[in-house]
Design a protein around this motif. Structure first.
Motif, PDB file in Angstrom:
ATOM      1  N   ARG A  11       0.866  -1.705   0.201  1.00 57.91           N
ATOM      2  CA  ARG A  11       0.074   0.052  -0.197  1.00 57.91           C
ATOM      3  C   ARG A  11       0.391   1.566  -0.189  1.00 57.91           C
ATOM      4  N   LEU A  12       2.602   1.189   0.973  1.00 55.12           N
ATOM      5  CA  LEU A  12       2.858   2.599   0.614  1.00 55.12           C
ATOM      6  C   LEU A  12       3.555   3.390  -0.824  1.00 55.12           C
ATOM      7  N   GLU A  13       4.047   1.380  -1.289  1.00 56.11           N
ATOM      8  CA  GLU A  13       4.606   1.777  -2.086  1.00 56.11           C
ATOM      9  C   GLU A  13       3.335   2.660  -3.550  1.00 56.11           C
ATOM     10  N   LYS A  14       2.399   2.203  -3.016  1.00 54.92           N
ATOM     11  CA  LYS A  14       1.347   2.227  -4.340  1.00 54.92           C
ATOM     12  C   LYS A  14       1.296   4.266  -4.211  1.00 54.92           C
ATOM     13  N   GLN A  15       1.163   4.666  -2.473  1.00 51.34           N
ATOM     14  CA  GLN A  15       0.605   6.308  -2.442  1.00 51.34           C
ATOM     15  C   GLN A  15       2.332   6.841  -2.538  1.00 51.34           C
ATOM     16  N   PHE A  16       3.322   6.245  -2.378  1.00 52.87           N
ATOM     17  CA  PHE A  16       4.476   6.759  -3.017  1.00 52.87           C
ATOM     18  C   PHE A  16       4.779   7.166  -3.673  1.00 52.87           C
ATOM     19  N   ILE A  17       3.972   6.161  -4.946  1.00 51.75           N
ATOM     20  CA  ILE A  17       4.373   6.507  -6.295  1.00 51.75           C
ATOM     21  C   ILE A  17       3.640   7.878  -6.694  1.00 51.75           C
ATOM     22  N   ILE A  67      10.867   4.761   2.873  1.00 51.40           N
ATOM     23  CA  ILE A  67       9.617   5.144   3.176  1.00 51.40           C
ATOM     24  C   ILE A  67       8.924   4.080   3.656  1.00 51.40           C
ATOM     25  N   VAL A  68       8.432   4.471   5.485  1.00 53.61           N
ATOM     26  CA  VAL A  68       8.232   2.983   5.799  1.00 53.61           C
ATOM     27  C   VAL A  68       6.841   3.730   6.664  1.00 53.61           C
ATOM     28  N   GLY A  69       6.219   2.687   7.522  1.00 51.56           N
ATOM     29  CA  GLY A  69       4.527   3.308   8.016  1.00 51.56           C
ATOM     30  C   GLY A  69       5.388   3.973   9.818  1.00 51.56           C
ATOM     31  N   GLY A  70       5.114   4.413  10.317  1.00 46.82           N
ATOM     32  CA  GLY A  70       5.586   5.692  11.864  1.00 46.82           C
ATOM     33  C   GLY A  70       5.362   4.705  12.359  1.00 46.82           C
ATOM     34  N   CYS A  91      -2.877   7.095   9.752  1.00 45.13           N
ATOM     35  CA  CYS A  91      -2.842   5.365  10.221  1.00 45.13           C
ATOM     36  C   CYS A  91      -3.570   5.757  11.880  1.00 45.13           C
ATOM     37  N   ARG A  92      -4.462   5.021  12.222  1.00 48.18           N
ATOM     38  CA  ARG A  92      -4.412   4.681  13.047  1.00 48.18           C
ATOM     39  C   ARG A  92      -3.509   3.287  14.315  1.00 48.18           C
ATOM     40  N   MET A  93      -3.059   3.362  15.167  1.00 53.16           N
ATOM     41  CA  MET A  93      -3.145   1.877  16.344  1.00 53.16           C
ATOM     42  C   MET A  93      -4.042   1.663  17.217  1.00 53.16           C
ATOM     43  N   ALA A  94      -5.444   0.460  17.109  1.00 56.85           N
ATOM     44  CA  ALA A  94      -6.207   0.502  18.232  1.00 56.85           C
ATOM     45  C   ALA A  94      -5.871  -0.909  17.992  1.00 56.85           C
ATOM     46  N   VAL A 167     -13.895  -0.698  16.740  1.00 55.56           N
ATOM     47  CA  VAL A 167     -12.358  -0.333  17.810  1.00 55.56           C
ATOM     48  C   VAL A 167     -13.555   0.435  19.671  1.00 55.56           C
ATOM     49  N   GLN A 168     -12.163  -0.328  20.285  1.00 58.40           N
ATOM     50  CA  GLN A 168     -12.067   0.247  21.460  1.00 58.40           C
ATOM     51  C   GLN A 168     -11.574   1.739  21.634  1.00 58.40           C
ATOM     52  N   GLU A 169     -11.115   1.470  21.432  1.00 60.54           N
ATOM     53  CA  GLU A 169      -9.601   2.880  21.488  1.00 60.54           C
ATOM     54  C   GLU A 169      -8.489   2.715  20.652  1.00 60.54           C
ATOM     55  N   GLU A 170      -8.742   3.944  19.973  1.00 58.57           N
ATOM     56  CA  GLU A 170      -7.478   3.969  19.604  1.00 58.57           C
ATOM     57  C   GLU A 170      -6.387   5.275  20.111  1.00 58.57           C
ATOM     58  N   PHE A 171      -5.289   4.823  19.586  1.00 62.76           N
ATOM     59  CA  PHE A 171      -4.105   5.284  20.545  1.00 62.76           C
ATOM     60  C   PHE A 171      -3.364   6.012  20.305  1.00 62.76           C
ATOM     61  N   PHE A 172      -3.462   5.894  18.854  1.00 64.20           N
ATOM     62  CA  PHE A 172      -1.508   6.632  18.247  1.00 64.20           C
ATOM     63  C   PHE A 172      -1.478   6.786  16.239  1.00 64.20           C
ATOM     64  N   SER A 173      -1.802   8.076  16.239  1.00 60.68           N
ATOM     65  CA  SER A 173      -2.027   8.020  14.233  1.00 60.68           C
ATOM     66  C   SER A 173      -0.453   8.071  13.765  1.00 60.68           C
ATOM     67  N   PHE A 174      -0.765   8.028  12.724  1.00 59.81           N
ATOM     68  CA  PHE A 174       0.678   7.612  12.538  1.00 59.81           C
ATOM     69  C   PHE A 174       0.417   8.388  10.968  1.00 59.81           C
ATOM     70  N   SER A 175       1.661   8.335  10.064  1.00 55.69           N
ATOM     71  CA  SER A 175       1.351   8.207   8.328  1.00 55.69           C
ATOM     72  C   SER A 175       2.382   7.392   8.281  1.00 55.69           C
TER      73      SER A 175
END
Ligand code: PRP
Length: 206
Positions: A11-17, A67-70, A91-94, A167-175
Motif C-alpha cells: 500500500r505504501l508503495e502505491k501511495q509513494f508513487i 519510506i516506512v510506516g510510523g 493510519c491509527r493504532m487501535a 474499535v475499543q480505543e484508538e491510541f496513536f495516529s501516524f503516517s
C-alpha cells in the motif's frame, strides 16, 4: 551515484508513487517493475522490502533513505534518522474486539503483529496481558477464539468491519515517514538535501 531509497512494498508503495508523480519525479520504471526488487529511475535507485526490513537496510547504510510506516518505527525503534512525516499512509493504532463482546474477567489475550506497542499500551494502563504474536490477518484471532482482542493498524476500517470487529480505543495516529541513514546524511549531503527538501514540500501534494 544515485541515492538508494528503500521503499515499503504494498500500500505504501502505491501511495509513494503518486507522491513522486506529484513532485514530477519519474515513476514509470517502478510501475512496470514486475517482480523485480531493485529498480532505477532517472533520479533514484529503489529497493523494495517489507517495512521492518526497510529500516534494517537504512540502519546498515545499504539504503540512504527509507519510506516506512510510523507503526514500524514505533515498534522496532531502529537506529536511523527519523526525518519527517509524509502526507500519505495515515493510519491509527487501535485495540479492537468482536462486536458485542465484553472483555473477560481473567487476564486478556491480545493478538498482534505489534508486540512491543501492545506491551507498552497495556503497561501504561497498568494491566498485564498475554500477547500472542501473529504475522498478519490478525482480525481472525478474536473470531476464532485465539484471543480476546487485537492491537492493529486501522486505515479505512474496512477489514475490522468486514470481520465483525469494533474499535475499543484508538491510541496513536501516524503516517508514512521518511527515514535516513545517519552517515549518508553527512557523506551524501549534497545529493540528499534537494531530495529531502522536495519531499517536504507537502503543501503541493493533493
Ligand atoms: C493491515 C492491518 C489491517 C488492515 C487495515 O493489514 O493489519 O488488517 O491493513 O486496513 P483497513 O482499515 O483499510 O481495512 P495488511 O493489509 O497490511 O495485511 P496483513 O493482514 O497481512 O498484515
Amino acid at each position: 551515484m544515485k541515492p538508494i531509497i528503500a521503499l515499503t512494498k504494498g500500500r505504501l508503495e502505491k501511495q509513494f508513487i503518486k507522491f513522486l508523480q506529484s513532485l514530477n519525479y519519474e515513476v514509470e520504471p517502478i510501475i512496470n517493475k514486475g517482480r523485480k526488487l531493485r529498480v532505477e529511475t532517472d533520479t533514484f535507485q529503489f529497493i523494495f522490502a517489507k517495512g521492518p526490513d526497510v529500516t534494517t537496510y537504512v540502519e546498515h547504510g545499504i539504503a540512504d533513505l527509507g519510506i516506512v510506516g510510523g507503526d514500524i518505527i514505533a515498534e522496532f525503534q531502529p537506529d536511523v534518522f527519523n526525518l519527517f512525516p509524509l502526507p500519505f499512509g495515515h493510519c491509527r493504532m487501535a485495540v479492537a474486539t468482536e462486536d458485542g463482546k465484553v472483555w473477560p474477567n481473567q487476564k486478556k489475550k491480545i493478538a498482534s503483529k505489534y508486540t512491543g506497542i501492545t506491551k507498552e499500551y497495556f503497561r501504561n494502563k497498568g494491566e498485564s496481558v498475554d500477547i500472542i504474536k501473529l504475522e498478519g490477518s490478525v482480525e481472525l484471532a478474536p473470531i476464532l477464539g485465539l484471543a480476546d482482542g487485537i492491537v492493529d493498524i486501522v486505515e479505512t476500517g474496512t477489514t475490522l468491519k468486514e470481520n465483525g470487529l469494533v474499535v475499543q480505543e484508538e491510541f496513536f495516529s501516524f503516517s508514512a515517514r521518511c527515514i535516513a541513514n545517519r552517515s549518508s546524511l553527512k557523506i551524501k549531503r549534497d545529493v540528499l538535501t534537494p531530495i529531502i527538501e522536495s519531499f517536504q514540500k507537502q503543501e503541493e501534494y493533493v
